[in-house]
Design a protein around this motif. Structure first.
Motif, PDB file in Angstrom:
ATOM      1  N   ASP A   1       0.826  -1.196   0.000  1.00 35.84           N
ATOM      2  CA  ASP A   1       0.000   0.000   0.000  1.00 35.84           C
ATOM      3  C   ASP A   1       0.865   1.253   0.000  1.00 35.84           C
ATOM      4  O   ASP A   1       1.991   1.252   0.506  1.00 35.84           O
ATOM      5  N   ALA A   2       0.309   2.319  -0.551  1.00 36.66           N
ATOM      6  CA  ALA A   2       0.932   3.650  -0.512  1.00 36.66           C
ATOM      7  C   ALA A   2       2.315   3.668  -1.163  1.00 36.66           C
ATOM      8  O   ALA A   2       3.260   4.264  -0.642  1.00 36.66           O
ATOM      9  N   ALA A   3       2.428   3.020  -2.309  1.00 36.71           N
ATOM     10  CA  ALA A   3       3.695   3.040  -3.029  1.00 36.71           C
ATOM     11  C   ALA A   3       3.910   4.402  -3.684  1.00 36.71           C
ATOM     12  O   ALA A   3       2.959   5.049  -4.131  1.00 36.71           O
ATOM     13  N   ALA A   4       5.152   4.836  -3.737  1.00 36.23           N
ATOM     14  CA  ALA A   4       5.540   6.076  -4.417  1.00 36.23           C
ATOM     15  C   ALA A   4       6.051   5.703  -5.803  1.00 36.23           C
ATOM     16  O   ALA A   4       7.106   5.085  -5.927  1.00 36.23           O
ATOM     17  N   LEU A   5       5.309   6.068  -6.843  1.00 36.34           N
ATOM     18  CA  LEU A   5       5.589   5.519  -8.174  1.00 36.34           C
ATOM     19  C   LEU A   5       6.018   6.551  -9.209  1.00 36.34           C
ATOM     20  O   LEU A   5       6.288   6.184 -10.355  1.00 36.34           O
ATOM     21  N   ASP A   6       6.078   7.827  -8.855  1.00 34.40           N
ATOM     22  CA  ASP A   6       6.439   8.835  -9.847  1.00 34.40           C
ATOM     23  C   ASP A   6       7.870   8.659 -10.342  1.00 34.40           C
ATOM     24  O   ASP A   6       8.137   8.765 -11.549  1.00 34.40           O
ATOM     25  N   ASP A   7       8.814   8.400  -9.445  1.00 34.37           N
ATOM     26  CA  ASP A   7      10.208   8.208  -9.865  1.00 34.37           C
ATOM     27  C   ASP A   7      10.333   6.972 -10.754  1.00 34.37           C
ATOM     28  O   ASP A   7      11.061   6.987 -11.763  1.00 34.37           O
ATOM     29  N   LEU A   8       9.641   5.900 -10.381  1.00 28.70           N
ATOM     30  CA  LEU A   8       9.682   4.681 -11.193  1.00 28.70           C
ATOM     31  C   LEU A   8       9.101   4.945 -12.568  1.00 28.70           C
ATOM     32  O   LEU A   8       9.671   4.525 -13.583  1.00 28.70           O
ATOM     33  N   ALA A   9       7.956   5.628 -12.632  1.00 22.87           N
ATOM     34  CA  ALA A   9       7.324   5.902 -13.924  1.00 22.87           C
ATOM     35  C   ALA A   9       8.229   6.752 -14.812  1.00 22.87           C
ATOM     36  O   ALA A   9       8.323   6.527 -16.028  1.00 22.87           O
ATOM     37  N   ALA A  10       8.900   7.738 -14.216  1.00 25.72           N
ATOM     38  CA  ALA A  10       9.802   8.593 -14.990  1.00 25.72           C
ATOM     39  C   ALA A  10      10.973   7.787 -15.549  1.00 25.72           C
ATOM     40  O   ALA A  10      11.382   7.971 -16.707  1.00 25.72           O
TER      41      ALA A  10
END
Length: 292
Positions: free
Chosen positions: A250-259
């Motif tokens: 839960d509550a994963a931070a995915l913006d850096d991964l997506a970039a």
């Protein structure tokens, strides 16, 4: 008919025997890990965890309302010999903390996977079955990011379906397979927005995960708030975790991964998850690492 016996819901109770504590992590075979290892080719990586700044325990829970609530409270200790130490109080299932849900976190009709009485399993002294003990060796598998927010956050109240997943697969040139960790970006914070319905994973999407053999789910947003179906079980927690026995990040931070995925034009990677080796909990903070 109860949720525990509804034949229309995805269900893995009994699939791996009455003593099982791994659930869909059983789908991560040696062959799956070999496939995951082959994803590491250039050495780039990204964390999927939210950063946490502790609040001083002396002020919480009476901190000013202008201070963001932290899942970690901290008390500093000075030993008197030049060494500083601290004591932490951690809320494992906090919306501002990236955490891994154990199967015992959710019970259905007073039972915990794979059919043990909740009162005998989740006790004041700790969890005796399907707890964080199952994560003691860590989790290594192939991760697949399906970025549903590639053009911006999903619309308020959007119900994510299997069709959304398949369109993302086609757009990105990937295919989710058995034993994979499915990482889904909706472009929303894990904390509810007052007065604004969030998007979320639908039951149709959970059925899709069951058919594909997803071993683990990670998302910046999981179940919608308010619920997509107020009278039914929550798709991700009530069915995915509770019935499918699929652990959730839960509550994963995915913006850096997506970039990074967009920069590399790759949406598959080795996902390494090494939570603290603490037994008998219903969940634990975690820092998942994607390696390319």
């Amino acid at each position: 008919m109860t949720a525990a016996t509804d034949p229309e819901l995805p269900d893995n109770w009994g699939r791996w025997g009455p003593e099982d504590e791994l659930g869909t992590l059983n789908l991560i075979t040696d062959q799956v890990r070999v496939r995951a290892a082959a994803e590491v080719r250039i050495g780039r990586w990204a964390s999927l965890a939210l950063p946490i700044t502790p609040n001083p325990m002396i002020s919480s829970p009476f901190a000013p309302s202008t201070v963001d609530v932290s899942p970690v409270q901290q008390m500093m200790q000075h030993t008197g010999i030049g060494v500083a130490a601290d004591l932490m109080l951690v809320t494992n299932h906090h919306a501002n903390s990236t955490h891994l849900d154990a199967l015992a976190h959710w019970s259905t009709d007073d039972q915990v996977y794979p059919g043990r009485p909740r009162a005998q399993t989740v006790t004041p002294g700790g969890v005796t079955h399907a707890s964080t003990t199952a994560f003691a060796a860590g989790i290594v598998t192939r991760g697949v990011l399906l970025d549903l927010a590639h053009e911006g956050p999903l619309a308020s109240g959007h119900a994510v379906t299997g069709l959304d997943f398949e369109r993302a697969e086609q757009r990105q040139g990937v295919e989710v397979g058995s034993g994979d960790a499915l990482v889904v970006r909706l472009g929303w914070s894990s904390t509810p927005v007052p007065g604004t319905p969030t998007p979320g994973i639908s039951l149709d999407a959970v059925r899709w995960m069951h058919r594909r053999g997803v071993a683990l789910f990670a998302g910046d947003r999981g179940d919608a708030y308010p619920p997509l179906d107020p009278v039914g079980p929550s798709p991700l927690h009530g069915v995915g975790l509770g019935r499918m026995a699929m652990p959730l990040i839960d509550a994963a931070a995915l913006d850096d991964l997506a970039a990074l995925c967009a920069q590399l034009n790759r949406h598959t990677f080795l996902l390494s998850i090494a939570p603290p080796r603490i037994h008998g909990l219903t969940g634990v903070p975690v820092n998942p690492i994607a390696v390319f």
